[in-house]
Design a protein around this motif. Structure first.
Motif, mmCIF file in Angstrom:
data_model
loop_
_atom_site.group_PDB
_atom_site.id
_atom_site.type_symbol
_atom_site.label_atom_id
_atom_site.label_comp_id
_atom_site.label_asym_id
_atom_site.label_seq_id
_atom_site.Cartn_x
_atom_site.Cartn_y
_atom_site.Cartn_z
ATOM 1 N N VAL A 106 51.352 -33.942 23.048
ATOM 2 C CA VAL A 106 51.275 -33.348 24.391
ATOM 3 C C VAL A 106 52.599 -33.548 25.116
ATOM 4 O O VAL A 106 53.111 -32.633 25.779
ATOM 5 N N SER A 107 53.169 -34.732 24.991
ATOM 6 C CA SER A 107 54.446 -35.030 25.645
ATOM 7 C C SER A 107 55.546 -34.107 25.146
ATOM 8 O O SER A 107 56.350 -33.594 25.944
ATOM 9 N N ARG A 108 55.567 -33.866 23.834
ATOM 10 C CA ARG A 108 56.604 -32.975 23.283
ATOM 11 C C ARG A 108 56.421 -31.547 23.778
ATOM 12 O O ARG A 108 57.395 -30.840 24.045
ATOM 13 N N VAL A 109 55.156 -31.116 23.908
ATOM 14 C CA VAL A 109 54.898 -29.775 24.440
ATOM 15 C C VAL A 109 55.393 -29.674 25.878
ATOM 16 O O VAL A 109 56.048 -28.696 26.266
ATOM 17 N N LEU A 110 55.082 -30.687 26.681
ATOM 18 C CA LEU A 110 55.484 -30.681 28.091
ATOM 19 C C LEU A 110 56.991 -30.689 28.260
ATOM 20 O O LEU A 110 57.526 -30.107 29.209
ATOM 21 N N ASN A 111 57.676 -31.339 27.327
ATOM 22 C CA ASN A 111 59.133 -31.430 27.406
ATOM 23 C C ASN A 111 59.835 -30.353 26.580
ATOM 24 O O ASN A 111 61.049 -30.397 26.399
ATOM 25 N N ASP A 112 59.027 -29.412 26.068
ATOM 26 C CA ASP A 112 59.542 -28.253 25.336
ATOM 27 C C ASP A 112 60.365 -28.640 24.113
ATOM 28 O O ASP A 112 61.393 -28.024 23.809
ATOM 29 N N HIS A 113 59.916 -29.668 23.400
ATOM 30 C CA HIS A 113 60.591 -30.041 22.160
ATOM 31 C C HIS A 113 60.326 -29.000 21.088
ATOM 32 O O HIS A 113 59.219 -28.456 20.999
ATOM 33 N N PRO A 114 61.291 -28.733 20.229
ATOM 34 C CA PRO A 114 61.132 -27.677 19.227
ATOM 35 C C PRO A 114 60.260 -28.086 18.031
ATOM 36 O O PRO A 114 59.811 -27.212 17.293
ATOM 37 N N MET A 148 42.884 -36.319 36.000
ATOM 38 C CA MET A 148 43.092 -36.201 34.553
ATOM 39 C C MET A 148 44.541 -36.526 34.230
ATOM 40 O O MET A 148 45.463 -36.102 34.929
ATOM 41 N N ASN A 149 44.753 -37.330 33.148
ATOM 42 C CA ASN A 149 46.105 -37.702 32.762
ATOM 43 C C ASN A 149 46.428 -37.181 31.362
ATOM 44 O O ASN A 149 45.616 -36.492 30.733
ATOM 45 N N ILE A 150 47.601 -37.537 30.867
ATOM 46 C CA ILE A 150 48.067 -37.003 29.594
ATOM 47 C C ILE A 150 47.173 -37.445 28.430
ATOM 48 O O ILE A 150 46.975 -36.700 27.463
ATOM 49 N N LYS A 151 46.585 -38.640 28.543
ATOM 50 C CA LYS A 151 45.673 -39.107 27.500
ATOM 51 C C LYS A 151 44.421 -38.243 27.436
ATOM 52 O O LYS A 151 43.916 -37.936 26.349
ATOM 53 N N ASP A 152 43.919 -37.858 28.600
ATOM 54 C CA ASP A 152 42.733 -36.998 28.646
ATOM 55 C C ASP A 152 43.028 -35.639 28.019
ATOM 56 O O ASP A 152 42.205 -35.081 27.279
ATOM 57 N N ILE A 153 44.194 -35.084 28.336
ATOM 58 C CA ILE A 153 44.584 -33.789 27.766
ATOM 59 C C ILE A 153 44.676 -33.897 26.245
ATOM 60 O O ILE A 153 44.194 -33.022 25.509
ATOM 61 N N ALA A 154 45.276 -34.974 25.765
ATOM 62 C CA ALA A 154 45.401 -35.175 24.314
ATOM 63 C C ALA A 154 44.032 -35.264 23.654
ATOM 64 O O ALA A 154 43.805 -34.692 22.572
ATOM 65 N N LYS A 155 43.100 -35.968 24.306
ATOM 66 C CA LYS A 155 41.758 -36.132 23.753
ATOM 67 C C LYS A 155 41.026 -34.798 23.676
ATOM 68 O O LYS A 155 40.409 -34.471 22.654
ATOM 69 N N VAL A 156 41.089 -34.012 24.755
ATOM 70 C CA VAL A 156 40.423 -32.705 24.771
ATOM 71 C C VAL A 156 41.045 -31.769 23.745
ATOM 72 O O VAL A 156 40.350 -31.012 23.055
ATOM 73 N N ALA A 157 42.374 -31.815 23.621
ATOM 74 C CA ALA A 157 43.075 -30.919 22.704
ATOM 75 C C ALA A 157 42.963 -31.377 21.252
ATOM 76 O O ALA A 157 43.259 -30.610 20.327
ATOM 77 N N GLY A 158 42.567 -32.645 21.052
ATOM 78 C CA GLY A 158 42.446 -33.159 19.698
ATOM 79 C C GLY A 158 43.786 -33.432 19.043
ATOM 80 O O GLY A 158 43.937 -33.285 17.825
ATOM 81 N N ALA A 182 47.665 -35.959 19.370
ATOM 82 C CA ALA A 182 48.206 -37.223 19.848
ATOM 83 C C ALA A 182 48.862 -37.054 21.216
ATOM 84 O O ALA A 182 49.306 -35.953 21.577
ATOM 85 N N VAL A 183 48.913 -38.160 21.959
ATOM 86 C CA VAL A 183 49.572 -38.142 23.262
ATOM 87 C C VAL A 183 51.029 -37.716 23.107
ATOM 88 O O VAL A 183 51.564 -36.963 23.928
ATOM 89 N N SER A 184 51.663 -38.177 22.035
ATOM 90 C CA SER A 184 53.065 -37.820 21.808
ATOM 91 C C SER A 184 53.237 -36.314 21.621
ATOM 92 O O SER A 184 54.265 -35.746 22.020
ATOM 93 N N HIS A 186 47.851 -24.003 21.923
ATOM 94 C CA HIS A 186 46.563 -24.661 22.113
ATOM 95 C C HIS A 186 46.639 -25.706 23.233
ATOM 96 O O HIS A 186 45.786 -25.742 24.139
ATOM 97 N N VAL A 187 47.663 -26.526 23.205
ATOM 98 C CA VAL A 187 47.823 -27.565 24.222
ATOM 99 C C VAL A 187 48.057 -26.943 25.594
ATOM 100 O O VAL A 187 47.484 -27.393 26.605
ATOM 101 N N LEU A 188 48.851 -25.904 25.669
ATOM 102 C CA LEU A 188 49.124 -25.244 26.953
ATOM 103 C C LEU A 188 47.867 -24.615 27.529
ATOM 104 O O LEU A 188 47.671 -24.592 28.750
ATOM 105 N N ARG A 189 46.995 -24.089 26.662
ATOM 106 C CA ARG A 189 45.725 -23.530 27.135
ATOM 107 C C ARG A 189 44.858 -24.617 27.768
ATOM 108 O O ARG A 189 44.225 -24.401 28.804
ATOM 109 N N ILE A 190 44.820 -25.787 27.130
ATOM 110 C CA ILE A 190 44.045 -26.906 27.673
ATOM 111 C C ILE A 190 44.613 -27.351 29.015
ATOM 112 O O ILE A 190 43.880 -27.600 29.981
ATOM 113 N N ILE A 191 45.938 -27.442 29.089
ATOM 114 C CA ILE A 191 46.599 -27.837 30.340
ATOM 115 C C ILE A 191 46.255 -26.865 31.460
ATOM 116 O O ILE A 191 45.930 -27.259 32.588
ATOM 117 N N ASP A 192 46.291 -25.582 31.149
ATOM 118 C CA ASP A 192 45.982 -24.563 32.149
ATOM 119 C C ASP A 192 44.509 -24.606 32.538
ATOM 120 O O ASP A 192 44.151 -24.469 33.715
#
Length: 337
Positions: free
Chosen positions: A17-25, A1-11, A13-15, A34-40
């Motif tokens: 998910v990327s901001r969540v992963l990089n802890d952008h404010p 599973m890649n970042i695109k798949d996570i974005a699709k499941v979470a509903g 954008a890929v961007s 929500h995104v972190l729950r999907i990742i976990d």
């Protein structure tokens, strides 16, 4: 599973998910959670985490042992450590005994220690949870775990024919004239070797035309005390067994002590059969008959399979090793009263 798949499941954008992963404010707390729950949920390891894994601990191999009190794995651990050390890897050991699903514990161990590979000694791993291990893309070897032949691109198994070995041991007791044979086993939560050894016990009885008596089957655990308590339960029956088969030597030693403490004799009053081939069983008095597993070979092959997977990127092997029935002083023919 890649970042695109996570974005699709979470509903999202890929961007996002990327901001969540990089802890952008600039992500709302609700979206972030929500995104972190999907990742976990999907055990997703981001590409940068995978790169960190390779960069930080490329020489670290984990060994996760089910339980704390089972000496069966001691020699196996030493064989594993010796081989991986010669190959330039270090080993980190983890004893898993908390009430956490074994698959989840393995995933947590891999992520926390950023392991290059993992060997699991014992545990309840199921085909239904295989996809969670596959998602890690880290080489894993399940040893003394029976998956019924199921493997995947990153999961291999090293085991024995548990059901067949148990059936052979109980059939030997039947050939000695025993008809009331007790079984000290594990609970129904044990979906791996315990279940298979119990099935082997039942197969032997059915093949001999002996009716399965549920009062002679006692759920227990892999400890001396549990074996002792299970045997005491059988000794309180109106018609006690003439032989007891325990699915581990640790249990069998507990069984033997309970018999002796009750003023009975082994094997004159009750025969005892164990499983594993531990040194303890040989030096108990009388020495306990057992199904001997090739412990050192299991450890060595587990390490070899894992190291080969790391080097060649080819996994999914299934290795099945032979056992040996060791006949000792704890078993004899039924003595007519």
């Amino acid at each position: 599973m890649n970042i695109k798949d996570i974005a699709k499941v979470a509903g999202v954008a890929v961007s996002t998910v990327s901001r969540v992963l990089n802890d952008h404010p600039d992500v709302s707390s609700e979206t972030r959670e929500h995104v972190l729950r999907i990742i976990d949920q999907y055990n997703y390891i981001p590409n940068n985490s995978a790169r960190n894994l390779k960069r930080v601990s490329t020489n670290t191999i984990g060994v996760m042992v089910k339980g704390r009190d089972n000496p069966f794995f001691s020699k196996m651990i030493q064989a594993i450590e010796d081989l991986i050390a010669r190959e330039g890897y270090s080993m980190v050991l983890h004893y898993h005994h908390v009430p956490l699903d074994d698959t989840d514990a393995a995933i947590e161990f891999i992520k926390e220690k950023r392991l290059r590979g993992l060997i699991c000694l014992g545990g309840d791993f199921t085909e239904a949870r295989m996809n969670a291990l596959e998602g890690l893309d880290v080489p894993i070897v399940l040893t003394s775990v029976d998956m019924g032949g199921v493997t995947s691109h990153n999961v291999s198994t090293v085991t024995i024919k548990n059901e067949h070995a148990a059936q052979y041991a109980v059939a030997y007791l039947i050939r000695l004239g025993h008809r009331r044979i007790g079984l000290v086993t594990t609970s129904e939560n044990d979906t791996s070797v315990g279940r298979l050894r119990m099935q082997g016990y039942k197969n032997a009885l059915v093949d001999a035309g002996i009716k399965i008596d549920q009062s002679l089957i006692v759920d227990s655990d892999y400890t001396f005390k549990c074996g002792y308590d299970a045997c005491k339960h059988m000794l309180d029956l109106d018609e006690r067994p003439t032989a007891i088969f325990a699915i581990s030597d640790v249990m069998a030693i507990g069984v033997g002590k309970a018999i002796l403490d009750a003023g009975l004799r082994i094997p004159e009053d009750i025969s005892v059969m164990g499983f594993d081939g531990l040194d303890y069983s040989q030096y108990f008095h009388p020495s306990i008959a057992t199904v001997s597993q090739p412990v050192l070979e299991m450890g060595r092959i587990s390490a070899e399979v894992l190291l080969e997977h790391i080097k060649s990127k080819i996994g999914g092997r299934q290795v099945i090793l032979d056992t040996e029935l060791l006949i000792r002083a704890s078993v004899s023919e039924v003595i007519s009263k």
